[in-house]
Scaffold this active site. Structure first.
Site, mmCIF file in Angstrom:
data_model
loop_
_atom_site.group_PDB
_atom_site.id
_atom_site.type_symbol
_atom_site.label_atom_id
_atom_site.label_comp_id
_atom_site.label_asym_id
_atom_site.label_seq_id
_atom_site.Cartn_x
_atom_site.Cartn_y
_atom_site.Cartn_z
ATOM 1 C CE1 TYR A 184 40.304 -30.233 -12.667
ATOM 2 C CE2 TYR A 184 41.884 -31.927 -12.057
ATOM 3 C CZ TYR A 184 40.875 -31.473 -12.879
ATOM 4 O OH TYR A 184 40.438 -32.264 -13.907
ATOM 5 C CE LYS A 216 37.232 -31.812 -12.538
ATOM 6 N NZ LYS A 216 36.028 -31.587 -13.360
#
Ligand SMILES: NC(=O)c1ccc[n+]([C@@H]2O[C@H](COP(=O)([O-])OP(=O)(O)OC[C@H]3O[C@@H](n4cnc5c(N)ncnc54)[C@H](O)[C@@H]3O)[C@@H](O)[C@H]2O)c1
Length: 304
Positions: free
Chosen positions: A171, A175
Protein backbone atom coordinates in the site's frame (compact mmCIF):
# COMPACT_ATOMS: atom_id res chain seq x y z
CA UNK A 1 -29.02 24.72 -6.86
CA UNK A 2 -26.07 27.12 -6.84
CA UNK A 3 -22.68 26.27 -5.41
CA UNK A 4 -18.90 26.27 -5.80
CA UNK A 5 -18.94 23.62 -8.54
CA UNK A 6 -22.29 24.41 -10.09
CA UNK A 7 -22.89 22.42 -13.31
CA UNK A 8 -19.45 20.78 -13.27
CA UNK A 9 -19.43 17.06 -14.11
CA UNK A 10 -17.44 15.02 -11.61
CA UNK A 11 -16.38 11.36 -11.44
CA UNK A 12 -15.64 10.03 -7.96
CA UNK A 13 -14.19 6.50 -7.90
CA UNK A 14 -14.92 4.21 -4.95
CA UNK A 15 -17.77 6.55 -4.02
CA UNK A 16 -20.12 3.94 -2.56
CA UNK A 17 -18.58 4.09 0.89
CA UNK A 18 -16.27 5.98 3.21
CA UNK A 19 -14.38 9.02 1.98
CA UNK A 20 -15.49 8.65 -1.67
CA UNK A 21 -19.15 8.66 -0.64
CA UNK A 22 -18.55 11.87 1.34
CA UNK A 23 -16.87 13.44 -1.72
CA UNK A 24 -19.81 12.52 -4.01
CA UNK A 25 -22.38 13.99 -1.60
CA UNK A 26 -20.27 17.13 -1.03
CA UNK A 27 -19.82 17.74 -4.78
CA UNK A 28 -23.57 17.28 -5.35
CA UNK A 29 -24.36 19.67 -2.48
CA UNK A 30 -22.23 22.30 -4.26
CA UNK A 31 -24.13 21.85 -7.52
CA UNK A 32 -22.04 19.25 -9.41
CA UNK A 33 -23.42 16.36 -11.50
CA UNK A 34 -21.76 13.23 -10.17
CA UNK A 35 -20.78 9.86 -11.63
CA UNK A 36 -20.74 7.63 -8.55
CA UNK A 37 -18.34 4.79 -9.31
CA UNK A 38 -17.99 1.75 -7.07
CA UNK A 39 -17.43 -1.93 -7.74
CA UNK A 40 -18.86 -2.89 -4.34
CA UNK A 41 -15.70 -4.58 -3.12
CA UNK A 42 -15.04 -5.95 0.34
CA UNK A 43 -12.42 -4.21 2.52
CA UNK A 44 -9.75 -6.53 1.02
CA UNK A 45 -11.03 -6.15 -2.55
CA UNK A 46 -13.08 -9.39 -2.61
CA UNK A 47 -16.43 -9.42 -4.43
CA UNK A 48 -19.52 -8.79 -2.21
CA UNK A 49 -22.39 -8.53 -4.68
CA UNK A 50 -23.36 -5.24 -2.99
CA UNK A 51 -23.93 -2.00 -4.94
CA UNK A 52 -23.39 0.85 -2.46
CA UNK A 53 -23.05 3.32 -5.35
CA UNK A 54 -26.78 2.96 -6.03
CA UNK A 55 -27.60 4.12 -2.51
CA UNK A 56 -25.36 7.18 -2.89
CA UNK A 57 -27.02 8.07 -6.19
CA UNK A 58 -30.45 7.70 -4.55
CA UNK A 59 -29.33 10.01 -1.71
CA UNK A 60 -28.09 12.67 -4.15
CA UNK A 61 -31.30 12.50 -6.19
CA UNK A 62 -33.47 12.65 -3.07
CA UNK A 63 -31.72 15.91 -2.17
CA UNK A 64 -32.53 17.32 -5.64
CA UNK A 65 -29.13 16.65 -7.23
CA UNK A 66 -28.04 14.80 -10.38
CA UNK A 67 -26.03 11.58 -10.27
CA UNK A 68 -25.51 8.33 -12.13
CA UNK A 69 -24.11 4.94 -11.08
CA UNK A 70 -21.05 3.35 -12.62
CA UNK A 71 -19.90 -0.10 -11.48
CA UNK A 72 -16.65 -0.49 -13.40
CA UNK A 73 -13.37 -1.72 -11.94
CA UNK A 74 -11.14 1.39 -12.00
CA UNK A 75 -8.01 -0.71 -12.60
CA UNK A 76 -9.46 -2.41 -15.70
CA UNK A 77 -8.38 -0.56 -18.86
CA UNK A 78 -11.70 -0.92 -20.69
CA UNK A 79 -13.61 -0.36 -17.44
CA UNK A 80 -11.82 2.94 -16.82
CA UNK A 81 -12.59 3.99 -20.39
CA UNK A 82 -16.26 3.12 -19.89
CA UNK A 83 -16.25 5.12 -16.64
CA UNK A 84 -15.16 8.27 -18.50
CA UNK A 85 -17.65 7.47 -21.29
CA UNK A 86 -20.45 7.22 -18.69
CA UNK A 87 -19.85 10.87 -17.75
CA UNK A 88 -19.82 11.94 -21.41
CA UNK A 89 -22.90 9.89 -22.36
CA UNK A 90 -24.93 10.95 -19.32
CA UNK A 91 -23.94 14.57 -18.79
CA UNK A 92 -22.24 15.52 -22.08
CA UNK A 93 -18.89 16.51 -20.57
CA UNK A 94 -16.33 15.85 -17.83
CA UNK A 95 -14.66 18.49 -15.63
CA UNK A 96 -13.29 16.69 -12.59
CA UNK A 97 -11.88 13.21 -11.91
CA UNK A 98 -11.46 12.23 -8.26
CA UNK A 99 -9.43 9.01 -7.98
CA UNK A 100 -10.23 7.48 -4.59
CA UNK A 101 -11.10 3.75 -4.94
CA UNK A 102 -8.91 1.13 -3.31
CA UNK A 103 -8.45 -1.54 -0.68
CA UNK A 104 -5.85 -3.03 1.67
CA UNK A 105 -4.12 -6.38 2.04
CA UNK A 106 -1.77 -5.63 4.93
CA UNK A 107 1.16 -7.90 5.69
CA UNK A 108 4.77 -7.48 6.81
CA UNK A 109 6.97 -7.48 3.69
CA UNK A 110 8.81 -10.62 4.79
CA UNK A 111 5.51 -12.56 4.69
CA UNK A 112 3.72 -10.82 1.82
CA UNK A 113 2.50 -12.98 -1.06
CA UNK A 114 2.86 -12.09 -4.72
CA UNK A 115 -0.92 -11.91 -4.96
CA UNK A 116 -1.20 -9.46 -2.01
CA UNK A 117 1.45 -7.26 -3.63
CA UNK A 118 -0.09 -7.35 -7.12
CA UNK A 119 -3.70 -6.73 -6.02
CA UNK A 120 -2.89 -3.62 -3.96
CA UNK A 121 -0.47 -2.12 -6.49
CA UNK A 122 -3.06 -2.74 -9.21
CA UNK A 123 -6.12 -1.21 -7.56
CA UNK A 124 -4.35 1.94 -6.33
CA UNK A 125 -1.61 2.67 -8.88
CA UNK A 126 -3.19 1.36 -12.08
CA UNK A 127 -6.60 2.34 -10.66
CA UNK A 128 -5.36 5.93 -10.69
CA UNK A 129 -3.48 5.83 -14.00
CA UNK A 130 -6.22 4.17 -16.10
CA UNK A 131 -9.08 6.65 -15.40
CA UNK A 132 -6.58 9.53 -15.61
CA UNK A 133 -5.33 8.34 -19.00
CA UNK A 134 -8.83 8.04 -20.48
CA UNK A 135 -9.98 11.37 -19.02
CA UNK A 136 -6.88 13.03 -20.48
CA UNK A 137 -7.61 11.61 -23.93
CA UNK A 138 -10.98 13.40 -23.77
CA UNK A 139 -9.55 16.69 -22.41
CA UNK A 140 -6.68 16.73 -24.89
CA UNK A 141 -9.18 16.17 -27.71
CA UNK A 142 -11.28 19.09 -26.45
CA UNK A 143 -8.22 21.36 -26.16
CA UNK A 144 -7.05 20.43 -29.67
CA UNK A 145 -10.55 21.14 -31.03
CA UNK A 146 -10.29 24.64 -29.58
CA UNK A 147 -12.85 24.07 -26.80
CA UNK A 148 -11.91 25.65 -23.43
CA UNK A 149 -10.72 23.10 -20.85
CA UNK A 150 -10.59 23.98 -17.14
CA UNK A 151 -10.38 20.49 -15.68
CA UNK A 152 -9.17 18.92 -12.46
CA UNK A 153 -7.78 15.60 -11.27
CA UNK A 154 -7.65 14.94 -7.53
CA UNK A 155 -5.75 11.78 -6.56
CA UNK A 156 -5.67 9.97 -3.23
CA UNK A 157 -2.32 9.22 -1.66
CA UNK A 158 -1.87 8.42 2.02
CA UNK A 159 0.36 9.18 5.00
CA UNK A 160 1.58 5.61 4.46
CA UNK A 161 2.74 6.59 0.98
CA UNK A 162 4.47 9.76 2.16
CA UNK A 163 6.20 8.39 5.29
CA UNK A 164 5.90 4.57 5.08
CA UNK A 165 3.77 2.40 7.37
CA UNK A 166 4.79 -0.84 9.08
CA UNK A 167 2.82 -3.82 7.73
CA UNK A 168 1.62 -1.92 4.63
CA UNK A 169 4.56 -2.17 2.20
CA UNK A 170 2.38 -2.85 -0.86
CA UNK A 171 0.00 0.00 0.00
CA UNK A 172 2.79 2.45 0.93
CA UNK A 173 4.60 1.76 -2.36
CA UNK A 174 1.38 2.27 -4.37
CA UNK A 175 0.49 5.48 -2.52
CA UNK A 176 4.05 6.86 -2.89
CA UNK A 177 3.72 6.08 -6.60
CA UNK A 178 0.46 8.05 -6.68
CA UNK A 179 2.17 11.09 -5.11
CA UNK A 180 4.84 11.08 -7.82
CA UNK A 181 2.33 10.26 -10.57
CA UNK A 182 0.47 13.41 -9.44
CA UNK A 183 3.55 15.63 -9.84
CA UNK A 184 4.33 13.98 -13.17
CA UNK A 185 0.80 14.34 -14.56
CA UNK A 186 0.57 17.96 -13.36
CA UNK A 187 3.68 18.79 -15.37
CA UNK A 188 2.46 16.95 -18.49
CA UNK A 189 -1.17 18.10 -18.42
CA UNK A 190 -0.72 21.83 -17.64
CA UNK A 191 -0.60 22.67 -21.35
CA UNK A 192 -4.14 21.28 -21.80
CA UNK A 193 -5.74 23.26 -18.92
CA UNK A 194 -5.84 20.34 -16.48
CA UNK A 195 -4.53 20.60 -12.90
CA UNK A 196 -3.53 17.51 -10.91
CA UNK A 197 -3.25 17.43 -7.11
CA UNK A 198 -3.43 14.73 -4.46
CA UNK A 199 -4.68 14.40 -0.91
CA UNK A 200 -3.43 12.20 1.91
CA UNK A 201 -6.53 11.89 4.09
CA UNK A 202 -7.25 10.38 7.50
CA UNK A 203 -10.78 9.43 8.51
CA UNK A 204 -12.90 6.80 10.19
CA UNK A 205 -13.96 4.29 7.52
CA UNK A 206 -13.98 0.52 7.32
CA UNK A 207 -10.43 0.80 5.96
CA UNK A 208 -9.15 2.24 9.24
CA UNK A 209 -11.52 0.78 11.83
CA UNK A 210 -13.02 -2.22 10.01
CA UNK A 211 -12.74 -5.68 11.57
CA UNK A 212 -11.69 -4.17 14.92
CA UNK A 213 -8.80 -2.27 13.31
CA UNK A 214 -6.10 -0.97 15.64
CA UNK A 215 -7.19 2.61 15.12
CA UNK A 216 -10.85 1.99 16.05
CA UNK A 217 -10.61 3.51 19.53
CA UNK A 218 -8.69 6.66 18.63
CA UNK A 219 -11.07 7.30 15.74
CA UNK A 220 -14.37 6.82 17.60
CA UNK A 221 -16.91 9.64 17.25
CA UNK A 222 -17.16 11.83 20.38
CA UNK A 223 -20.52 12.02 22.15
CA UNK A 224 -20.66 15.74 21.43
CA UNK A 225 -18.53 18.38 19.78
CA UNK A 226 -16.56 18.20 16.51
CA UNK A 227 -16.22 14.67 15.11
CA UNK A 228 -12.69 15.14 13.72
CA UNK A 229 -12.46 11.67 12.14
CA UNK A 230 -15.71 11.85 10.15
CA UNK A 231 -14.95 11.21 6.44
CA UNK A 232 -17.04 14.28 5.56
CA UNK A 233 -14.20 16.48 6.90
CA UNK A 234 -11.93 15.39 4.04
CA UNK A 235 -14.29 16.45 1.24
CA UNK A 236 -14.39 20.29 1.41
CA UNK A 237 -10.76 20.54 0.21
CA UNK A 238 -11.46 18.06 -2.60
CA UNK A 239 -14.51 20.06 -3.72
CA UNK A 240 -12.43 23.25 -3.69
CA UNK A 241 -9.64 21.53 -5.67
CA UNK A 242 -12.35 20.46 -8.14
CA UNK A 243 -13.64 24.00 -8.56
CA UNK A 244 -12.66 26.72 -11.04
CA UNK A 245 -11.14 28.65 -8.09
CA UNK A 246 -8.20 26.23 -7.74
CA UNK A 247 -6.89 26.91 -11.26
CA UNK A 248 -3.43 28.09 -10.11
CA UNK A 249 -2.80 25.11 -7.80
CA UNK A 250 -1.23 22.02 -9.36
CA UNK A 251 1.29 19.29 -8.55
CA UNK A 252 0.65 19.50 -4.79
CA UNK A 253 -0.05 16.88 -2.14
CA UNK A 254 -2.26 18.02 0.76
CA UNK A 255 -2.66 16.20 4.05
CA UNK A 256 -6.22 16.58 5.39
CA UNK A 257 -7.74 15.36 8.64
CA UNK A 258 -10.55 16.86 10.75
CA UNK A 259 -10.25 20.63 10.49
CA UNK A 260 -6.56 20.53 9.55
CA UNK A 261 -5.22 21.05 6.02
CA UNK A 262 -1.48 21.08 5.26
CA UNK A 263 0.85 20.91 2.25
CA UNK A 264 3.18 17.91 2.33
CA UNK A 265 6.78 18.88 1.71
CA UNK A 266 8.00 16.21 -0.72
CA UNK A 267 11.32 14.95 -1.98
CA UNK A 268 13.80 17.69 -2.89
CA UNK A 269 17.54 17.77 -3.63
CA UNK A 270 19.37 17.87 -0.32
CA UNK A 271 22.89 18.39 1.02
CA UNK A 272 25.63 17.58 -1.51
CA UNK A 273 29.40 17.21 -1.70
CA UNK A 274 30.88 17.18 -5.20
CA UNK A 275 34.43 15.86 -5.59
CA UNK A 276 34.45 16.77 -9.27
CA UNK A 277 35.68 13.27 -10.14
CA UNK A 278 34.79 9.63 -9.37
CA UNK A 279 34.87 8.61 -5.69
CA UNK A 280 36.84 5.65 -4.39
CA UNK A 281 34.37 3.54 -2.29
CA UNK A 282 36.82 3.63 0.65
CA UNK A 283 36.60 7.46 0.78
CA UNK A 284 32.81 7.60 1.12
CA UNK A 285 32.26 6.69 4.81
CA UNK A 286 33.13 10.15 6.20
CA UNK A 287 31.46 11.87 3.24
CA UNK A 288 28.10 10.18 3.88
CA UNK A 289 28.51 10.83 7.62
CA UNK A 290 28.98 14.56 6.90
CA UNK A 291 25.95 14.67 4.57
CA UNK A 292 23.69 12.97 7.11
CA UNK A 293 24.93 15.24 9.91
CA UNK A 294 23.96 18.27 7.81
CA UNK A 295 20.51 16.89 6.84
CA UNK A 296 17.16 16.93 8.64
CA UNK A 297 16.29 13.45 9.96
CA UNK A 298 13.43 11.84 7.99
CA UNK A 299 9.89 11.78 9.42
CA UNK A 300 9.54 8.42 11.18
CA UNK A 301 7.71 5.59 9.42
CA UNK A 302 4.21 5.08 10.90
CA UNK A 303 4.23 2.27 13.44
CA UNK A 304 8.03 2.08 13.64
N1 LIG B 1 -9.62 6.16 5.72
C1 LIG B 1 -8.42 6.70 5.85
O1 LIG B 1 -8.03 7.17 6.96
C2 LIG B 1 -7.51 6.79 4.69
C3 LIG B 1 -6.19 7.22 4.91
C4 LIG B 1 -5.33 7.37 3.82
C5 LIG B 1 -5.79 7.09 2.54
N2 LIG B 1 -7.06 6.63 2.35
C6 LIG B 1 -7.49 6.35 0.98
O2 LIG B 1 -8.76 6.93 0.75
C7 LIG B 1 -9.47 6.17 -0.24
C8 LIG B 1 -10.85 5.79 0.27
O3 LIG B 1 -10.69 4.92 1.37
P1 LIG B 1 -11.83 4.67 2.47
O4 LIG B 1 -11.16 4.76 3.77
O5 LIG B 1 -13.02 5.53 2.18
O6 LIG B 1 -12.15 3.14 2.18
P2 LIG B 1 -13.53 2.33 1.93
O7 LIG B 1 -13.19 0.90 1.93
O8 LIG B 1 -14.58 2.82 2.87
O9 LIG B 1 -13.96 2.80 0.46
C9 LIG B 1 -13.28 2.40 -0.69
C10 LIG B 1 -14.29 2.10 -1.78
O10 LIG B 1 -13.57 1.75 -2.98
C11 LIG B 1 -14.32 0.73 -3.66
N3 LIG B 1 -13.44 -0.03 -4.56
C12 LIG B 1 -12.46 -0.92 -4.21
N4 LIG B 1 -11.89 -1.42 -5.30
C13 LIG B 1 -12.48 -0.85 -6.38
C14 LIG B 1 -12.32 -0.93 -7.80
N5 LIG B 1 -11.40 -1.77 -8.32
N6 LIG B 1 -13.10 -0.17 -8.60
C15 LIG B 1 -14.04 0.65 -8.08
N7 LIG B 1 -14.25 0.77 -6.74
C16 LIG B 1 -13.49 0.05 -5.91
C17 LIG B 1 -14.86 -0.12 -2.53
O11 LIG B 1 -15.98 -0.90 -2.95
C18 LIG B 1 -15.20 0.92 -1.47
O12 LIG B 1 -16.56 1.33 -1.54
C19 LIG B 1 -8.56 4.97 -0.55
O13 LIG B 1 -7.77 5.24 -1.69
C20 LIG B 1 -7.67 4.88 0.69
O14 LIG B 1 -6.47 4.22 0.44
C21 LIG B 1 -7.92 6.48 3.39
Amino acid sequence: MSGLVNGRVVIVTGAGRGIGRAHALAFAAEGAKVVVNDIGAGADGSATGESPAEQVVAEIRAAGGEAVVNGDDVADWAGAQNLVQTALDTFGRLDVLVNNAGFLRDRMLANMSEEEWDAVIRVHLKGHFAPMRHAMAYWRGEAKAGNPVDARIVNTSSGAGLMGSIGQGNYAAAKAGIATLTIQAAAEFARYGVTVNAIAPAARTRMTVGAGGAMAESMAAPEDGFDAMAPENVSPLVVWLGSAESKEVTGRVFEVEGGKVSVADGWRHGEAIDKGERWDPKELGPVVEKLIARSEPPTPVYGA
